[in-house]
Design a protein around this motif. Structure first.
Motif, PDB file in Angstrom:
ATOM      1  N   GLN A   1       3.445  -3.941 -10.757  1.00 27.22           N
ATOM      2  CA  GLN A   1       2.614  -4.917 -11.462  1.00 27.22           C
ATOM      3  C   GLN A   1       3.463  -5.811 -12.355  1.00 27.22           C
ATOM      4  O   GLN A   1       3.215  -7.007 -12.468  1.00 27.22           O
ATOM      5  CB  GLN A   1       1.523  -4.223 -12.270  1.00 27.22           C
ATOM      6  CG  GLN A   1       0.361  -3.763 -11.438  1.00 27.22           C
ATOM      7  CD  GLN A   1      -0.221  -4.862 -10.572  1.00 27.22           C
ATOM      8  OE1 GLN A   1      -0.108  -4.816  -9.353  1.00 27.22           O
ATOM      9  NE2 GLN A   1      -0.830  -5.861 -11.162  1.00 27.22           N
ATOM     10  N   ILE A   2       4.466  -5.247 -12.981  1.00 23.33           N
ATOM     11  CA  ILE A   2       5.372  -6.033 -13.826  1.00 23.33           C
ATOM     12  C   ILE A   2       6.098  -7.071 -12.974  1.00 23.33           C
ATOM     13  O   ILE A   2       6.196  -8.240 -13.339  1.00 23.33           O
ATOM     14  CB  ILE A   2       6.366  -5.111 -14.557  1.00 23.33           C
ATOM     15  CG1 ILE A   2       5.619  -4.257 -15.575  1.00 23.33           C
ATOM     16  CG2 ILE A   2       7.479  -5.908 -15.212  1.00 23.33           C
ATOM     17  CD1 ILE A   2       6.430  -3.117 -16.147  1.00 23.33           C
TER      18      ILE A   2
ATOM     19  N   ALA B   1       5.718 -11.167 -13.189  1.00 25.66           N
ATOM     20  CA  ALA B   1       6.927 -11.961 -13.431  1.00 25.66           C
ATOM     21  C   ALA B   1       7.142 -13.002 -12.340  1.00 25.66           C
ATOM     22  O   ALA B   1       7.453 -14.161 -12.621  1.00 25.66           O
ATOM     23  CB  ALA B   1       8.148 -11.044 -13.539  1.00 25.66           C
ATOM     24  N   VAL B   2       6.952 -12.617 -11.092  1.00 25.71           N
ATOM     25  CA  VAL B   2       7.145 -13.542  -9.970  1.00 25.71           C
ATOM     26  C   VAL B   2       6.081 -14.637 -10.002  1.00 25.71           C
ATOM     27  O   VAL B   2       6.392 -15.824  -9.876  1.00 25.71           O
ATOM     28  CB  VAL B   2       7.143 -12.791  -8.617  1.00 25.71           C
ATOM     29  CG1 VAL B   2       7.065 -13.753  -7.443  1.00 25.71           C
ATOM     30  CG2 VAL B   2       8.382 -11.911  -8.506  1.00 25.71           C
TER      31      VAL B   2
ATOM     32  N   GLY C   1       1.298  -6.934  -6.094  1.00 24.88           N
ATOM     33  CA  GLY C   1       1.729  -5.597  -6.501  1.00 24.88           C
ATOM     34  C   GLY C   1       1.689  -4.585  -5.390  1.00 24.88           C
ATOM     35  O   GLY C   1       1.638  -3.380  -5.630  1.00 24.88           O
ATOM     36  N   ARG C   2       1.702  -5.074  -4.163  1.00 24.21           N
ATOM     37  CA  ARG C   2       1.657  -4.181  -2.996  1.00 24.21           C
ATOM     38  C   ARG C   2       3.047  -4.088  -2.374  1.00 24.21           C
ATOM     39  O   ARG C   2       3.844  -4.999  -2.450  1.00 24.21           O
ATOM     40  CB  ARG C   2       0.683  -4.709  -1.957  1.00 24.21           C
ATOM     41  CG  ARG C   2      -0.758  -4.672  -2.379  1.00 24.21           C
ATOM     42  CD  ARG C   2      -1.674  -4.983  -1.198  1.00 24.21           C
ATOM     43  NE  ARG C   2      -1.437  -6.308  -0.648  1.00 24.21           N
ATOM     44  CZ  ARG C   2      -2.172  -7.376  -0.918  1.00 24.21           C
ATOM     45  NH1 ARG C   2      -3.179  -7.295  -1.743  1.00 24.21           N
ATOM     46  NH2 ARG C   2      -1.896  -8.540  -0.361  1.00 24.21           N
ATOM     47  N   GLY C   3       3.257  -3.002  -1.718  1.00 20.99           N
ATOM     48  CA  GLY C   3       4.505  -2.831  -0.981  1.00 20.99           C
ATOM     49  C   GLY C   3       5.675  -2.505  -1.899  1.00 20.99           C
ATOM     50  O   GLY C   3       5.543  -2.371  -3.106  1.00 20.99           O
ATOM     51  N   ASN C   4       6.789  -2.378  -1.274  1.00 21.15           N
ATOM     52  CA  ASN C   4       8.024  -2.036  -1.973  1.00 21.15           C
ATOM     53  C   ASN C   4       9.106  -2.960  -1.417  1.00 21.15           C
ATOM     54  O   ASN C   4       9.780  -2.618  -0.459  1.00 21.15           O
ATOM     55  CB  ASN C   4       8.361  -0.562  -1.729  1.00 21.15           C
ATOM     56  CG  ASN C   4       9.473  -0.094  -2.627  1.00 21.15           C
ATOM     57  OD1 ASN C   4       9.853  -0.775  -3.566  1.00 21.15           O
ATOM     58  ND2 ASN C   4       9.991   1.084  -2.325  1.00 21.15           N
ATOM     59  N   PRO C   5       9.281  -4.158  -2.026  1.00 24.32           N
ATOM     60  CA  PRO C   5      10.205  -5.129  -1.432  1.00 24.32           C
ATOM     61  C   PRO C   5      11.641  -4.614  -1.386  1.00 24.32           C
ATOM     62  O   PRO C   5      12.110  -3.980  -2.328  1.00 24.32           O
ATOM     63  CB  PRO C   5      10.085  -6.345  -2.340  1.00 24.32           C
ATOM     64  CG  PRO C   5       9.511  -5.838  -3.605  1.00 24.32           C
ATOM     65  CD  PRO C   5       8.704  -4.622  -3.270  1.00 24.32           C
TER      66      PRO C   5
ATOM     67  N   TYR D   1      12.778  -4.009 -18.528  1.00 23.06           N
ATOM     68  CA  TYR D   1      12.494  -3.713 -19.931  1.00 23.06           C
ATOM     69  C   TYR D   1      11.452  -4.705 -20.446  1.00 23.06           C
ATOM     70  O   TYR D   1      11.738  -5.527 -21.311  1.00 23.06           O
ATOM     71  CB  TYR D   1      13.766  -3.799 -20.778  1.00 23.06           C
ATOM     72  CG  TYR D   1      14.859  -2.889 -20.301  1.00 23.06           C
ATOM     73  CD1 TYR D   1      14.832  -1.531 -20.582  1.00 23.06           C
ATOM     74  CD2 TYR D   1      15.912  -3.390 -19.537  1.00 23.06           C
ATOM     75  CE1 TYR D   1      15.836  -0.695 -20.123  1.00 23.06           C
ATOM     76  CE2 TYR D   1      16.919  -2.554 -19.078  1.00 23.06           C
ATOM     77  CZ  TYR D   1      16.874  -1.210 -19.379  1.00 23.06           C
ATOM     78  OH  TYR D   1      17.870  -0.389 -18.925  1.00 23.06           O
ATOM     79  N   PRO D   2      10.235  -4.659 -19.909  1.00 23.21           N
ATOM     80  CA  PRO D   2       9.245  -5.687 -20.230  1.00 23.21           C
ATOM     81  C   PRO D   2       8.896  -5.771 -21.714  1.00 23.21           C
ATOM     82  O   PRO D   2       8.606  -6.852 -22.215  1.00 23.21           O
ATOM     83  CB  PRO D   2       8.030  -5.302 -19.381  1.00 23.21           C
ATOM     84  CG  PRO D   2       8.224  -3.885 -19.016  1.00 23.21           C
ATOM     85  CD  PRO D   2       9.709  -3.651 -18.998  1.00 23.21           C
TER      86      PRO D   2
END
Length: 115
Positions: free
Chosen positions: A6-7, A11-12, A43-47, A68-69
């Motif tokens: 989600q972070i 950000a993207v 927020g899906r998948g694992n790029p 480090y959000p």
């Protein structure tokens, strides 16, 4: 603990929209499938690294914003300034240094006019 997906998604999306890019245009620019951008922003998948690295570097997302959000949100303008400076060549940095010192001196004098 924050959900890293989600972070990354936030950000993207923020960086892409700040540049005025659609998901399609960003995907085209980076030679990626639009679904890759869509999935990352959802927020899906694992790029994989080979997708993530060009995306983050093109959008100039500081690593702190993802890893480090809490720290990245404390000084967003400083983070943006550092990101811009990281794109400078050594010569550009050398040329900018005296100007930045001068401007900082002016700002400090405004903050403390009696000094």
């Amino acid at each position: 603990m924050h959900d890293i997906k989600q972070i990354l998604a936030i950000a993207v999306r923020e960086a892409r929209t700040e540049l005025g890019l659609s998901q399609e245009k960003l995907a085209e620019t980076l030679n990626m499938d639009t679904r890759t951008i869509l999935n990352i922003e959802a927020g899906r998948g694992n790029p994989k690294y080979d997708k993530l690295y060009p995306l983050i570097t093109y959008l100039k997302i500081p690593a702190d914003k993802i890893f480090y959000p809490a720290n990245a949100n404390q000084q967003p303008n400083l983070q943006k300034l550092l990101t811009l400076l990281n794109d400078c060549t050594e010569q550009e940095a050398a040329d900018l240094l005296p100007m930045v010192r001068y401007l900082l001196d002016l700002l400090h004098k405004q903050d403390h006019p009696t000094l």
